[in-house]
Design an enzyme around this catalytic site. Structure first.
Site, PDB file in Angstrom:
ATOM      1  N   GLU A  82      13.272 -14.361   0.175  1.00  0.00           N
ATOM      2  CA  GLU A  82      13.675 -15.387   1.139  1.00  0.00           C
ATOM      3  C   GLU A  82      13.097 -16.565   1.096  1.00  0.00           C
ATOM      4  OE1 GLU A  82      13.830 -13.636   5.209  1.00  0.00           O
ATOM      5  OE2 GLU A  82      14.946 -11.941   4.577  1.00  0.00           O
ATOM      6  N   ASP A 117       0.851  -1.239  -0.162  1.00  0.00           N
ATOM      7  CA  ASP A 117       0.148  -0.179  -0.126  1.00  0.00           C
ATOM      8  C   ASP A 117       0.860   1.266   0.086  1.00  0.00           C
ATOM      9  OD1 ASP A 117      -2.632   1.208   0.742  1.00  0.00           O
ATOM     10  OD2 ASP A 117      -1.533   1.975   2.229  1.00  0.00           O
TER      11      ASP A 117
HETATM   12  C1  GLC Z   1      -3.823   3.475  -0.221  1.00  0.00           C
HETATM   13  C2  GLC Z   1      -5.160   2.590  -0.146  1.00  0.00           C
HETATM   14  C3  GLC Z   1      -6.319   3.433   0.296  1.00  0.00           C
HETATM   15  C4  GLC Z   1      -6.182   4.000   1.586  1.00  0.00           C
HETATM   16  C5  GLC Z   1      -4.648   4.754   1.827  1.00  0.00           C
HETATM   17  C6  GLC Z   1      -4.312   5.001   2.841  1.00  0.00           C
HETATM   18  O1  GLC Z   1      -3.997   4.336  -1.142  1.00  0.00           O
HETATM   19  O2  GLC Z   1      -5.530   2.067  -1.472  1.00  0.00           O
HETATM   20  O3  GLC Z   1      -7.596   2.759   0.166  1.00  0.00           O
HETATM   21  O4  GLC Z   1      -7.212   5.012   1.897  1.00  0.00           O
HETATM   22  O5  GLC Z   1      -3.506   3.975   1.185  1.00  0.00           O
HETATM   23  O6  GLC Z   1      -3.761   3.784   3.742  1.00  0.00           O
END
Ligand code: GLC
Ligand code: MG
Length: 527
Positions: free
Chosen positions: A255, A201
């Site tokens: 790993e 993310d």
């Molecule tokens: C990423 C996720 C989103 C979230 C953001 C903060 O962009 O896809 O849904 O709001 O991160 O974690």
């Protein structure tokens, strides 16, 4: 030539467990509900599931605010159910990809609780703390993506902490080796449980400028853009230091055997190559949103598909996203017939397709009235059409109350009653059957998964390309116009599939070929 990896052949299907199937009647989907639906997913033919965060969370941001990286949120299930999910998927030859949220934690995370307790805390520098600026306000002009200053004042210790997103999502300090080690161990925890990979993310915002310099205003931005997008975020986003962290994550994944790292990246197509490799490899699959962000016409698509394919490194494997938990549903943008063409496009281009649960049903933006808004993005930056609730609506499985998603009122309003799995399954020309047929065709025709991709020049509103593998050649033609269009430049062949699902497989075709309005055709050359 080495044999293709599983993730190069896979169709990856993103699921937000809370919106998939509820089993305990609280109106939120859960792992046990998902387990009940695995046979359906096996029928659909998707090869890998990507689960949005399932860890304990106050759910202020759809679970992207995690308070314990190595556990399962009780509202979603137990770690035993998670292990069972891994086993059940592997038994069906399917893979599991987890969301990995490295940039921030929930404010409730014990690390942050410790960090904010005192300036002398051993975890103080696990987060990004700074003294007030000269005027006594925030240290600089950095803005949170979710609106307002990216700095929150902490009364107890008299400093500001940085948050790229919500105030309740403090950013971890990725300059701190202890943080990197702890997060590497989080990856290992899940890898040991058998997870096949991660979607990382917000991977481009791990580290900010250490001099805390102000982001300059973006001269191209005007009032139509939300305030956080009116700065050129050169000191907060997409910094070289952040990209180097991705090399470490990749090394951890290496790993273990045969795992995969995908990532949410940012920037225009000219930046995407950097997320594949630097000094060392980074992501296997930096997510590519070009199909969603491109105007829906043959020339624009041709230009953007070519630009993307040309901008990634020589041996990089492409990927194509047609939906996601942050993106408005494609069927709402280009219509139901358009969505069929999009499915055909994403499932026949060279590379790994990513679908969001419900795309195969042609799900549209669900109506979310003001009182039911959950998404903080919409609450904090209203008026710009940013609400992500409408694409996160729970699935309807049949005509029953709440589409049999739950016996209780679902946590978010749902899409149209008619778009449910059972009725689309009963209609053998539905978009659901189209997706199923396309996925089956990929398994049957190696040219579609492993083949080279040769662009053909778009003509007459028809987007076209050829896939070639071991002497076989497959041409994909997509008529983006609502009117019939002729395609002249083609040898004889036979039909593999029409997006209308009404042409017989194996039917011989000769040029000139007439495509009906918004029809896509997959043709195999030769007789
Ligand atoms: C990423 C996720 C989103 C979230 C953001 C903060 O962009 O896809 O849904 O709001 O991160 O974690
Ligand atoms: Mg539930």
């Amino acid at each position: 030539m080495t044999a293709p990896k599983w993730w190069q052949q896979a169709v990856i299907y993103e699921i937000a467990a809370a919106s998939f199937q509820d089993s305990d009647g609280d109106g939120r989907g859960d792992l046990s509900g998902l387990l009940q639906r695995l046979d359906h997913l096996a029928w659909l033919g998707v090869d890998a599931l990507w689960l949005t965060p399932v860890q304990p969370s106050p759910f202020r941001d759809f679970g992207y605010d995690i308070s314990d990286f190595c556990a399962i949120d009780p509202s979603l299930g137990t770690i035993e159910q998670f292990d069972q999910l891994v086993t059940e998927l592997h038994r069906r030859d399917m893979h599991l990809i987890l969301d990995f949220v490295p940039n921030h934690t929930a404010a409730e995370h014990p690390w942050f609780v410790e960090s904010r307790a005192s300036r002398a805390s051993t975890r103080r520098n696990w987060y990004v703390w700074a003294d007030p600026g000269e005027d006594g306000g925030p240290p600089n002009n950095w803005l949170s993506r979710f609106g307002g200053s990216a700095w929150a004042w902490d009364d107890t210790t008299g400093q500001y902490y940085y948050h790229s997103f919500l105030e309740e999502q403090p950013d971890l300090n990725w300059r701190n080796p202890a943080v990197r080690e702890a997060m590497a161990d989080v990856l290992r925890f899940w890898l040991r449980r058998g997870v096949d990979g991660f979607r990382v993310d917000a991977s481009a915002v791990l580290i900010e400028d250490d001099l805390l310099r102000d982001d300059p205003p973006d001269p191209d931005a005007d009032e139509t853009l939300p305030p956080p997008q009116r700065l050129r975020r050169i000191f907060t986003d997409d910094r070289r230091e952040s990209l180097e962290c991705l090399e470490e994550l990749r090394a951890v994944v290496e790993e273990f055997d045969d795992r995969m790292l995908a990532g949410e990246v940012q920037g225009k197509v000219d930046r995407i190559g950097h997320f594949y490799e630097g000094k060392r490899p980074r992501f296997h699959l930096p997510l590519n949103f070009a199909l969603l962000d491109t105007p829906w016409d043959a020339l624009s698509l041709q230009a953007n598909i070519d630009a993307y394919l040309n901008s990634i490194p020589e041996n990089a494997w492409p990927c194509w996203v047609i939906g996601g938990h942050d993106k408005h549903r494609i069927a709402s943008k280009i219509g139901q017939t358009g969505a069929r063409l999009m499915a055909m496009l994403a499932l026949t281009l060279r590379g790994t397709p990513f679908l969001f649960a419900g795309d195969e049903l042609g799900m549209e933006q669900a109506p979310v009235v003001a009182g039911r808004i959950d998404d903080p993005f919409e609450k904090l930056v209203p008026g710009y059409g940013l609400n992500r609730d409408p694409e996160r609506a729970p699935i309807r499985w049949d005509e029953g109350p709440h589409g049999s998603f739950s016996i209780a009122e679902p946590w978010l309003p749902q899409d149209d009653r008619t778009r449910n799995v059972a009725s689309l399954k009963g209609d053998d020309r539905s978009i659901l059957h189209l997706c199923c047929s396309l996925i089956a065709l990929r398994k049957q025709e190696p040219a579609l998964t492993q083949g080279d991709q040769e662009p053909l020049r778009a003509r007459n509103d028809i987007l076209a390309f050829r896939r070639r593998h071991g002497g076989e050649s497959i041409v994909v033609l997509l008529n983006l116009s609502r009117e019939p269009r002729r395609w002249l430049a083609m040898e004889s062949g036979k039909v593999l599939l029409s997006s209308h699902l009404d042409r017989k497989t194996g039917l011989p075709v000769d040029p000139p070929l007439l495509l009906r309005g918004q029809e896509g055709l997959i043709i195999k050359s030769g007789r």
